[in-house]
Design a protein around this motif. Structure first.
Motif, short mmCIF file in Angstrom:
data_model
loop_
_atom_site.label_atom_id
_atom_site.label_comp_id
_atom_site.label_asym_id
_atom_site.label_seq_id
_atom_site.Cartn_x
_atom_site.Cartn_y
_atom_site.Cartn_z
N ARG A 1 0.65 -1.37 0.03
CA ARG A 1 -0.03 -0.07 0.05
C ARG A 1 0.81 1.27 0.01
NH1 ARG A 1 -2.64 -1.70 5.42
NH2 ARG A 1 -0.41 -2.02 5.52
N ALA A 2 2.06 1.14 -0.11
CA ALA A 2 3.19 2.15 0.08
C ALA A 2 2.91 2.94 -1.33
CB ALA A 2 4.51 1.69 0.15
N PRO A 3 3.11 4.41 -1.15
CA PRO A 3 2.88 5.03 -2.63
C PRO A 3 3.51 4.81 -3.80
CG PRO A 3 3.97 6.40 -0.76
CD PRO A 3 3.64 5.11 0.00
N LEU A 4 4.95 4.23 -3.40
CA LEU A 4 5.59 3.75 -4.67
C LEU A 4 5.74 2.18 -4.73
CD1 LEU A 4 8.46 6.53 -4.86
CD2 LEU A 4 6.31 6.58 -5.68
N ALA A 5 4.90 1.48 -4.31
CA ALA A 5 4.58 0.07 -4.33
C ALA A 5 4.85 -0.53 -5.84
CB ALA A 5 3.83 -0.52 -3.62
N GLY A 6 4.12 0.23 -6.63
CA GLY A 6 4.12 -0.22 -8.01
C GLY A 6 5.53 0.10 -8.73
N LEU A 7 6.12 0.96 -8.40
CA LEU A 7 7.22 1.50 -8.78
C LEU A 7 8.38 0.33 -8.39
CD1 LEU A 7 8.55 5.00 -9.13
CD2 LEU A 7 10.16 3.09 -8.39
N ARG A 8 8.32 0.14 -7.14
CA ARG A 8 9.15 -1.10 -6.72
C ARG A 8 8.93 -2.31 -7.23
NH1 ARG A 8 6.51 -2.73 -1.95
NH2 ARG A 8 6.16 -4.47 -3.14
N ARG A 9 7.79 -2.91 -7.64
CA ARG A 9 7.52 -4.03 -8.34
C ARG A 9 8.24 -4.02 -9.98
NH1 ARG A 9 2.83 -4.42 -5.48
NH2 ARG A 9 1.56 -3.09 -6.93
N ALA A 10 7.95 -2.96 -10.43
CA ALA A 10 8.58 -2.44 -11.68
C ALA A 10 9.96 -2.86 -11.84
CB ALA A 10 8.23 -1.23 -12.39
N ILE A 11 10.89 -2.60 -10.69
CA ILE A 11 12.09 -2.57 -10.69
C ILE A 11 12.56 -3.98 -10.82
CG2 ILE A 11 14.19 -2.26 -9.35
CD1 ILE A 11 13.05 0.49 -8.26
N THR A 12 11.79 -4.78 -10.07
CA THR A 12 12.23 -6.40 -10.00
C THR A 12 11.35 -7.30 -10.94
OG1 THR A 12 10.70 -6.55 -8.16
CG2 THR A 12 13.24 -6.31 -7.66
N GLN A 13 10.57 -6.55 -12.08
CA GLN A 13 9.76 -7.40 -12.73
C GLN A 13 10.58 -7.54 -14.29
OE1 GLN A 13 6.07 -5.34 -13.66
NE2 GLN A 13 5.00 -6.48 -11.93
N LYS A 14 10.37 -8.88 -14.51
CA LYS A 14 11.55 -9.27 -15.69
C LYS A 14 11.10 -8.55 -16.89
CE LYS A 14 13.21 -13.21 -17.90
NZ LYS A 14 13.28 -14.67 -18.34
N THR A 15 9.75 -8.08 -17.30
CA THR A 15 9.32 -7.57 -18.48
C THR A 15 9.58 -6.15 -18.69
OG1 THR A 15 7.22 -7.42 -17.50
CG2 THR A 15 7.54 -9.49 -19.15
N SER A 16 9.96 -5.51 -17.55
CA SER A 16 9.96 -3.93 -17.48
C SER A 16 11.45 -3.58 -17.72
CB SER A 16 9.39 -3.28 -16.27
OG SER A 16 9.87 -3.41 -15.35
#
Ligand SMILES: [Zn+2]
Length: 462
Positions: A446-461
């Protein structure tokens, strides 16, 4: 027909434009002596050098074949041609050290590991100081049967046959290995790894998948392996405290990674170890000045974790735990002045990784994940892959500001690199949802930049 003729003319013209120096190298069966026949034509260099001042110790004999004269003086082989070509023979006596025992010091020298010879280019290769853009050395090894060579230069179609051009300075480090191995080509996401398993390691087939896994993980950073080709040497050193007690990148010719391994350890330990992901991550950046080590060690320390998370070798939580632990070590490293080197080491690696994280987050934040540090590195490869460096951090950051059309990097440099002892990451980690309780990282979606955090470790981005 006319077209074919024109094409042939163009081919002849371009072939003529290149100055080709031919080196034929042979070794005796026991690899204790090499004979290099070097032939120069066209623009004949005034002298040849070897990058290491100790190289003359290996020289046994130098003689001219045909007209002309040569002379060894002040660490140079001066060439006095009598016509438009000159050939000379260089006989070198190779007295390698046995790598066993105290291998950390011996690795800089000429050494043997179970009959295979490993030599620093600087000690062995005599060459012109500079090669012009159209000047090339063709280095052809003629070796005893079942003996092969691994070298850091682009390999020609024939095995044991390489091409040295002027892109990297003569004194950049590299190693040549010669022995009873066959370099294996591993194709990883657009790159060729030429892997030489020396010292009898070829029998351990699990070494190749270990390297492939780490290289593939780093290829997820921007979707391809960062180089077209790289030399990989794996050298067994016997019992040690960990699976990969030492590894290093060298950049003579093409970048290379040399792993010194405890071959007796189970392969699971190699797969769990961070070193291979770290070293492959160094191939994401060009040669950076040693005085800016924080930047290259920072990029490698950041991506060794991000890349492994992207490849599924670490969970998202584990990757952030490792980054957090690193930042803590770096921060605490500042407090102890006793072990200056060790504390400096942690500060340098993890301070640099913190800068990498801050840059990555700021780029993503302002571009809705369209830009990232990986994109900067990818664009650098595209624009300037031909410029081997060395780059300064300032120069690189200026380039990244241009790519991103921002001032993110120059500001980070001013506010976090110059003005602080350790970069301020606590707030950013908190916004990303990297929460810490009693040293253990928990991820808050629920953190404000949680989506951004996931993008950092996502293979496709990116
Ligand atoms: Zn490193």
């Amino acid at each position: 027909m006319l077209r074919v003729l024109l094409l042939l003319l163009v081919m002849v013209a371009s072939a003529r434009a290149e100055t080709l120096h031919q080196y034929h190298v042979s070794f005796n069966r026991s690899l204790s002596e090499s004979v290099t026949q070097a032939c120069f034509s066209g623009e004949i260099p005034a002298f040849l050098v070897a990058a290491d001042f100790k190289a003359h110790r290996l020289l046994q004999d130098i003689r001219v074949e045909g007209p002309g004269r040569v002379e060894l003086k002040h660490g140079r082989i001066n060439l006095y041609p009598a016509s438009d070509s000159l050939c000379l023979s260089i006989v070198q006596s190779l007295k390698p050290l046995n790598l066993r025992g105290n291998w950390r010091n011996k690795r800089r020298d000429l050494f043997k590991v179970k009959g295979d010879l490993v030599m620093p280019v600087a000690l062995w290769l005599w060459r012109p100081v500079r090669l012009a853009a159209d000047e090339v050395i063709e280095l052809r090894f003629e070796l005893p049967q079942a003996i092969n060579v691994s070298a850091p230069w682009p390999q020609l179609a024939q095995r044991n046959h390489f091409r040295i051009n002027g892109k990297t300075p003569y004194n950049w480090s590299g190693r040549i290995a010669i022995g009873a191995f066959t370099p294996k080509r591993l194709r990883v996401a657009g790159g060729d790894l030429w892997v030489a398993l020396t010292g009898g390691l070829e029998r351990r087939r699990s070494m190749l998948p270990w390297l492939e896994q780490a290289a593939s993980a780093v290829a997820t950073v921007y979707g391809r392996f960062p180089l077209d080709s790289a030399q990989i040497l794996v050298i067994p050193v016997g019992p040690d405290k960990e699976a990969v007690p030492w590894a290093e990148v060298q950049r003579q010719g093409q970048p290379a990674i040399h792993f010194f391994v405890d071959q007796q350890r189970p392969i699971q330990e190699f797969r769990r170890d961070w070193t291979a992901a770290h070293e492959f991550s160094h191939l994401l950046h060009p040669y950076i000045l040693r005085s800016d080590a924080w930047l290259y060690e920072g990029i490698a320390s950041y991506y060794q974790n991000i890349a492994r998370a992207r490849a599924g070798m670490l969970s998202e939580r584990q990757a952030w735990q490792k980054l957090y632990d690193g930042f803590e070590r770096g921060r605490k490293g500042l407090a102890s002045e006793m072990l200056q080197d060790a504390s400096g080491y942690m500060q340098m690696y993890w301070g640099g990784a913190a800068i990498a994280l801050l840059a990555d987050v700021q780029l993503r934040q302002r571009s809705d994940n369209q830009q990232s540090l990986a994109l900067m590195l990818q664009q650098l490869r595209q624009c300037c892959g031909d410029n081997p460096g060395p780059w300064s951090a300032r120069h690189l950051f200026r380039q990244f500001d241009q790519f991103s059309d921002s001032r993110i990097f120059s500001r980070l440099y001013r506010d976090q690199v110059i003005n602080r002892r350790f970069p301020q990451v606590a707030r950013v980690l908190n916004q990303l949802g990297v929460k810490v309780r009693g040293g253990r990282v928990e991820l808050d979606n629920r953190a404000p930049l949680a989506g951004l955090r996931r993008a950092i470790t996502q293979k496709t981005s990116l």
